[in-house]
Design an enzyme around this catalytic site. Structure first.
Site, PDB file in Angstrom:
ATOM      1  N   PHE A   8      41.364  30.086  22.465  1.00 18.79           N
ATOM      2  CA  PHE A   8      40.610  29.038  23.163  1.00 18.79           C
ATOM      3  C   PHE A   8      40.657  29.309  24.655  1.00 18.79           C
ATOM      4  O   PHE A   8      41.726  29.373  25.243  1.00 18.79           O
ATOM      5  CB  PHE A   8      41.191  27.650  22.870  1.00 18.79           C
ATOM      6  CG  PHE A   8      40.438  26.545  23.568  1.00 18.79           C
ATOM      7  CD1 PHE A   8      39.304  25.983  22.995  1.00 18.79           C
ATOM      8  CD2 PHE A   8      40.847  26.089  24.813  1.00 18.79           C
ATOM      9  CE1 PHE A   8      38.589  24.981  23.653  1.00 18.79           C
ATOM     10  CE2 PHE A   8      40.137  25.084  25.472  1.00 18.79           C
ATOM     11  CZ  PHE A   8      39.005  24.538  24.894  1.00 18.79           C
TER      12      PHE A   8
ATOM     13  N   ASP B 119      45.611  34.123  29.764  1.00 17.62           N
ATOM     14  CA  ASP B 119      45.208  32.732  29.959  1.00 17.62           C
ATOM     15  C   ASP B 119      46.470  31.881  29.798  1.00 17.62           C
ATOM     16  O   ASP B 119      46.933  31.636  28.689  1.00 17.62           O
ATOM     17  CB  ASP B 119      44.150  32.376  28.909  1.00 17.62           C
ATOM     18  CG  ASP B 119      43.719  30.913  28.962  1.00 17.62           C
ATOM     19  OD1 ASP B 119      44.448  30.104  29.578  1.00 17.62           O
ATOM     20  OD2 ASP B 119      42.693  30.580  28.362  1.00 17.62           O
TER      21      ASP B 119
ATOM     22  N   LYS C 102      45.558  22.952  33.863  1.00 13.25           N
ATOM     23  CA  LYS C 102      46.397  21.923  33.256  1.00 13.25           C
ATOM     24  C   LYS C 102      47.621  21.582  34.115  1.00 13.25           C
ATOM     25  O   LYS C 102      47.495  20.875  35.094  1.00 13.25           O
ATOM     26  CB  LYS C 102      46.794  22.332  31.833  1.00 13.25           C
ATOM     27  CG  LYS C 102      45.594  22.421  30.898  1.00 13.25           C
ATOM     28  CD  LYS C 102      45.943  22.206  29.445  1.00 13.25           C
ATOM     29  CE  LYS C 102      44.708  21.937  28.618  1.00 13.25           C
ATOM     30  NZ  LYS C 102      44.039  23.089  28.065  1.00 13.25           N
TER      31      LYS C 102
HETATM   32  C1  LIG Z   1      42.697  23.681  28.159  1.00 10.93           C
HETATM   33  C2  LIG Z   1      42.540  25.146  28.108  1.00 10.93           C
HETATM   34  C3  LIG Z   1      41.442  25.796  28.701  1.00 10.93           C
HETATM   35  C4  LIG Z   1      40.312  25.041  29.350  1.00 10.93           C
HETATM   36  O1  LIG Z   1      40.729  24.305  30.449  1.00 10.93           O
HETATM   37  P1  LIG Z   1      39.779  23.123  31.007  1.00 10.93           P
HETATM   38  O2  LIG Z   1      40.489  22.612  32.227  1.00 10.93           O
HETATM   39  O3  LIG Z   1      39.651  22.131  29.912  1.00 10.93           O
HETATM   40  O4  LIG Z   1      38.474  23.748  31.329  1.00 10.93           O
HETATM   41  C5  LIG Z   1      41.395  27.175  28.650  1.00 10.93           C
HETATM   42  N1  LIG Z   1      42.364  27.889  28.049  1.00 10.93           N
HETATM   43  C6  LIG Z   1      43.434  27.303  27.486  1.00 10.93           C
HETATM   44  C7  LIG Z   1      44.484  28.151  26.877  1.00 10.93           C
HETATM   45  C8  LIG Z   1      43.548  25.918  27.471  1.00 10.93           C
HETATM   46  O5  LIG Z   1      44.591  25.333  26.874  1.00 10.93           O
END
Ligand SMILES: *Cc1c(COP(=O)(O)O)cnc(C)c1O
Length: 398
Positions: free
Chosen positions: A130, A215, A244
């Site tokens: 994701f 990520d 986050k």
């Molecule tokens: C939440 C998340 C995203 C997206 O972040 P947003 O601030 O919602 O755009 C991307 N990668 C990972 C691993 C995430 O947990």
């Protein structure tokens, strides 16, 4: 007519409206309290409305809220320097969300590919990964439900099975520029890449002259007990994305890269709110608190405590596996009753998340206390054991 009717429908929400928060607790208008083990989706690293953030916001708001990304501001520079020092990656670009940070990472990799690798652009990503909800980050994600959504997809991504180095090796071609992954897949249910794979992948990408993009939007900023999850291993990425937890609840993200990879030229990248002082002042306050060794040790200890207690409960009640690192933890329920557990827990004043039909995810504030973990476990046990009169019974589960 309810005010909520004017909101565009994107998901079904429970009726409750939260009006106040403090640490690990949220309150509804009647003053009923809820123990929050979601915390804005692993976002509120210091809990709800912590003094650190309230003070940083108030102080910065009184000084200057916005100057324009075309000018320096103090918090932006300080936070960039702090992240560079903590990660050893020298260059930082601030964003307003995680998806925007990943979008920037994809752009940076493509730019680097055009300059250094004869126009190579393809990025290898992983099944069930994701990376966000922009068109490019959805294409990079491996969420099966998104396979045919918003066609046509942005090209240039190829999805591989997790923890399979030979699959990566076989997928590398002349157009490949990078490999991108979450060290622990969060949205797919707290599923980790193993350390040996990450180290081997680092060696392979170095050997092939490819970028390694991590990520760390969910796993970074202390969530796993280290400042960045890759610090549990012997490897370092070329590019890392954060969001986050870095904002502790305000919209802030970062694209972080080695100096040798940071090849944007004027006009290539930008954004109206990027690096604005109000958000970066908060980020600086959050990072300064989380980066303290004693704070990180506490995350690790409390995470180990939470996992040990969940394992004991799982064994006693005949549930499934407990996975995680630090305070990013999942429990397998053994049956697809996750959303039932979530609904019943909410009725009893507990917020937990079910990322998959048969699993629960726990992502409390990083400064959650043992007493709060005990309170959560007590409520969860009641939910799971509530036989007969609720919407979920032990018969359903066991
Ligand atoms: C939440 C998340 C995203 C997206 O972040 P947003 O601030 O919602 O755009 C991307 N990668 C990972 C691993 C995430 O947990």
């Amino acid at each position: 007519m309810q005010a909520a009717d004017s909101l565009m429908f994107i998901t079904t929400r429970p009726e409750v409206v939260f009006v106040r928060g403090e640490g690990s607790w949220l309150y509804d208008p009647e003053g009923r309290k809820y123990l929050d083990f979601i915390q804005g989706w692993a976002v509120n690293s210091l809990g709800h409305s912590p003094k650190t953030i309230v003070d940083a916001l108030a102080a910065q708001a009184a000084k200057v809220i916005n100057v324009s990304p075309a000018y320096y501001n103090e918090p932006m520079r300080q936070l960039a320097a702090r992240i560079a020092a903590l990660s050893g990656l020298e260059k930082v670009f601030f964003t307003n969300s995680g998806a925007e940070a990943n979008e920037g990472a994809i752009k940076l990799a493509r730019k680097w590919g055009s300059l250094k690798k004869g126009g190579a652009f393809e990025i290898l990503t992983f099944e069930n990964g994701f990376h966000g909800r922009t068109l490019a980050t959805m294409a990079a994600s491996g969420k099966p439900q998104w396979e045919h959504l918003y066609e046509p997809k942005i090209p240039g991504f190829r999805k591989l099975p997790m923890n399979d180095l030979e699959a990566v090796r076989a997928a590398i071609g002349p157009k490949t520029v990078a490999v991108m992954l979450e060290p622990i897949q969060g949205e797919s249910g707290v599923v980790p890449f193993n350390d040996a794979f990450l180290e081997d992948l680092r060696a392979l990408t170095t050997e092939k002259g490819l970028l390694l993009i991590l990520d760390e939007i969910q796993t970074g900023i202390g969530r796993t007990g280290k400042m960045f999850c890759w610090q549990h291993t012997g490897m370092q990425p070329d590019i890392m994305t954060l969001a986050k937890g870095i904002g502790g609840g305000v919209p802030l993200g970062a694209l972080v890269a080695k100096d040798s990879v940071a090849c944007f030229e004027p006009g290539d990248q930008g954004g109206t709110y990027n690096g604005n002082p109000l958000m970066t002042a908060v980020g600086l306050a959050v990072v300064n608190e989380v980066a303290q060794p004693a704070f990180l040790r506490q995350v690790e200890d409390n995470g180990n405590y939470l996992m040990a207690e969940l394992r004991a409960m799982s064994e006693e009640l005949g549930l499934g596996e407990v996975r995680g690192q630090g305070l990013l933890v999942a429990l397998e329920l053994g049956k697809p009753v996750g959303s039932k557990v979530v609904d019943e827990a909410l009725k009893r004043g507990l917020l937990v998340n079910s990322p998959r039909p048969a699993s629960l995810r726990f992502m409390p504030a990083l400064n959650v206390t043992c007493a709060e973990i005990d309170a959560m476990l007590g409520m969860l046990r009641e939910v799971i054991l509530s036989a007969g009169n609720g919407s979920i019974s032990s018969v359903d589960l066991l």
